[in-house]
Design a protein around this motif. Structure first.
Motif, PDB file in Angstrom:
ATOM      1  N   ASP A  61       0.813  -1.219   0.000  1.00 25.81           N
ATOM      2  CA  ASP A  61       0.000   0.000   0.000  1.00 25.81           C
ATOM      3  C   ASP A  61       0.847   1.270   0.000  1.00 25.81           C
ATOM      4  O   ASP A  61       0.322   2.370  -0.097  1.00 25.81           O
ATOM      5  CB  ASP A  61      -0.903   0.055   1.238  1.00 25.81           C
ATOM      6  CG  ASP A  61      -1.867  -1.106   1.334  1.00 25.81           C
ATOM      7  OD1 ASP A  61      -2.317  -1.592   0.279  1.00 25.81           O
ATOM      8  OD2 ASP A  61      -2.164  -1.533   2.465  1.00 25.81           O
ATOM      9  N   GLU A  76      -1.990   4.492   0.347  1.00 27.38           N
ATOM     10  CA  GLU A  76      -3.438   4.536   0.155  1.00 27.38           C
ATOM     11  C   GLU A  76      -4.095   3.443   0.976  1.00 27.38           C
ATOM     12  O   GLU A  76      -3.701   2.284   0.922  1.00 27.38           O
ATOM     13  CB  GLU A  76      -3.813   4.373  -1.319  1.00 27.38           C
ATOM     14  CG  GLU A  76      -5.294   4.570  -1.536  1.00 27.38           C
ATOM     15  CD  GLU A  76      -5.651   4.766  -3.004  1.00 27.38           C
ATOM     16  OE1 GLU A  76      -6.856   4.859  -3.281  1.00 27.38           O
ATOM     17  OE2 GLU A  76      -4.755   4.839  -3.846  1.00 27.38           O
ATOM     18  N   ARG A  77      -5.072   3.849   1.763  1.00 28.46           N
ATOM     19  CA  ARG A  77      -5.860   2.901   2.558  1.00 28.46           C
ATOM     20  C   ARG A  77      -7.229   2.803   1.909  1.00 28.46           C
ATOM     21  O   ARG A  77      -7.927   3.809   1.757  1.00 28.46           O
ATOM     22  CB  ARG A  77      -5.996   3.379   4.004  1.00 28.46           C
ATOM     23  CG  ARG A  77      -6.743   2.382   4.877  1.00 28.46           C
ATOM     24  CD  ARG A  77      -6.886   2.839   6.320  1.00 28.46           C
ATOM     25  NE  ARG A  77      -5.584   3.006   6.936  1.00 28.46           N
ATOM     26  CZ  ARG A  77      -5.150   4.131   7.493  1.00 28.46           C
ATOM     27  NH1 ARG A  77      -5.905   5.198   7.512  1.00 28.46           N
ATOM     28  NH2 ARG A  77      -3.964   4.213   8.033  1.00 28.46           N
ATOM     29  N   THR A  78      -7.601   1.590   1.508  1.00 31.18           N
ATOM     30  CA  THR A  78      -8.896   1.411   0.855  1.00 31.18           C
ATOM     31  C   THR A  78      -9.940   0.999   1.879  1.00 31.18           C
ATOM     32  O   THR A  78      -9.656   0.264   2.826  1.00 31.18           O
ATOM     33  CB  THR A  78      -8.809   0.356  -0.261  1.00 31.18           C
ATOM     34  OG1 THR A  78      -8.274  -0.844   0.272  1.00 31.18           O
ATOM     35  CG2 THR A  78      -7.921   0.830  -1.390  1.00 31.18           C
ATOM     36  N   GLU A  79     -11.135   1.494   1.667  1.00 25.61           N
ATOM     37  CA  GLU A  79     -12.247   1.251   2.581  1.00 25.61           C
ATOM     38  C   GLU A  79     -12.944  -0.051   2.212  1.00 25.61           C
ATOM     39  O   GLU A  79     -13.190  -0.324   1.034  1.00 25.61           O
ATOM     40  CB  GLU A  79     -13.232   2.417   2.490  1.00 25.61           C
ATOM     41  CG  GLU A  79     -14.316   2.388   3.521  1.00 25.61           C
ATOM     42  CD  GLU A  79     -15.117   3.681   3.525  1.00 25.61           C
ATOM     43  OE1 GLU A  79     -16.022   3.788   4.369  1.00 25.61           O
ATOM     44  OE2 GLU A  79     -14.857   4.579   2.709  1.00 25.61           O
ATOM     45  N   LYS A  80     -13.235  -0.856   3.228  1.00 27.32           N
ATOM     46  CA  LYS A  80     -13.991  -2.079   2.995  1.00 27.32           C
ATOM     47  C   LYS A  80     -15.437  -1.717   2.700  1.00 27.32           C
ATOM     48  O   LYS A  80     -15.993  -0.805   3.291  1.00 27.32           O
ATOM     49  CB  LYS A  80     -13.937  -2.994   4.223  1.00 27.32           C
ATOM     50  CG  LYS A  80     -12.575  -3.581   4.482  1.00 27.32           C
ATOM     51  CD  LYS A  80     -12.625  -4.515   5.655  1.00 27.32           C
ATOM     52  CE  LYS A  80     -11.259  -5.117   5.906  1.00 27.32           C
ATOM     53  NZ  LYS A  80     -11.258  -6.024   7.041  1.00 27.32           N
ATOM     54  N   TYR A  91      -9.631   7.063   5.071  1.00 28.14           N
ATOM     55  CA  TYR A  91      -9.398   6.238   3.900  1.00 28.14           C
ATOM     56  C   TYR A  91      -8.989   7.134   2.749  1.00 28.14           C
ATOM     57  O   TYR A  91      -9.328   8.302   2.714  1.00 28.14           O
ATOM     58  CB  TYR A  91     -10.667   5.460   3.525  1.00 28.14           C
ATOM     59  CG  TYR A  91     -11.083   4.466   4.573  1.00 28.14           C
ATOM     60  CD1 TYR A  91     -10.478   3.218   4.630  1.00 28.14           C
ATOM     61  CD2 TYR A  91     -12.058   4.781   5.504  1.00 28.14           C
ATOM     62  CE1 TYR A  91     -10.853   2.295   5.603  1.00 28.14           C
ATOM     63  CE2 TYR A  91     -12.440   3.871   6.472  1.00 28.14           C
ATOM     64  CZ  TYR A  91     -11.828   2.626   6.512  1.00 28.14           C
ATOM     65  OH  TYR A  91     -12.194   1.720   7.480  1.00 28.14           O
ATOM     66  N   GLY A  92      -8.276   6.559   1.805  1.00 36.36           N
ATOM     67  CA  GLY A  92      -7.884   7.301   0.623  1.00 36.36           C
ATOM     68  C   GLY A  92      -6.379   7.458   0.544  1.00 36.36           C
ATOM     69  O   GLY A  92      -5.615   6.799   1.242  1.00 36.36           O
TER      70      GLY A  92
END
Length: 140
Positions: A61, A76-80, A91-92
Motif C-alpha cells: 500500500d 493509500e488505505r482502501t475502505e472495505k 481512507y484514501g
C-alpha cells in the motif's frame, strides 16, 4: 424577578483530535484530496531518518521514492465495502514529502515497515562544500 437557570452542558472535544480532524470537519481536502502523512525526522548514526505513521497498511500500500533531493512517501488505505455505524478511520490517498539534508546519499536508502511505522533512512556522506563567493567584474 425570575432567574433563568442554564441547564445545557457543553463539553469541548479533545483538542488534538479536534485539530487533526479540522480539514474534514469543514469539508476541506488536504493537499489536493490527499491526507498528510504524520512524520518525525532526526539524525542518528550518520543517517537521516524519517518515520511515518501508517497504521493498518501493508508494504504493498506504500510507495517511497526520491527525486531531486526530495523524499516522498505515498500510501493509500482502501475502505472495505461494509455497512458501518460509525467510523473515524481515514481512507484514501496520503502523501508527505521532505527535503533531504545536505550531504544525503540518494544511493544509500533503506526502508522498513513494522507495526504501522514506516522507517526510511538515508546515509549522510560528506557535507557539500560551503558557499563560495564569486568576484563580480565591473566592465567599462
Amino acid at each position: 424577578m425570575a432567574t433563568l437557570a442554564r441547564r445545557q452542558k457543553f463539553t469541548f472535544p479533545d483538542m488534538p483530535d479536534w485539530f487533526e480532524s479540522l480539514p474534514t470537519r469543514f469539508g476541506m481536502p488536504t493537499m489536493g484530496d490527499l491526507y498528510t502523512v504524520r512524520i518525525e525526522d532526526y539524525t542518528e548514526g550518520g543517517r537521516y531518518v524519517v518515520r511515518a505513521e501508517l497504521p493498518g497498511m501493508t508494504p504493498d500500500d506504500i510507495d517511497v521514492f526520491l527525486s531531486e533531493g526530495v523524499l516522498t512517501v505515498q500510501a493509500e488505505r482502501t475502505e472495505k465495502d461494509i455497512s458501518k455505524n460509525h467510523s473515524e478511520i481515514r481512507y484514501g490517498a496520503m502523501s508527505r514529502s521532505v527535503t533531504l539534508p545536505p550531504g544525503a546519499d540518494e544511493n544509500d536508502v533503506k526502508a522498513d515497515y513494522t507495526d504501522g511505522m514506516l522507517t526510511v533512512s538515508v546515509g549522510l556522506g560528506a557535507e557539500k562544500a560551503e558557499a563560495k563567493h564569486i568576484e563580480i567584474q565591473h566592465g567599462s
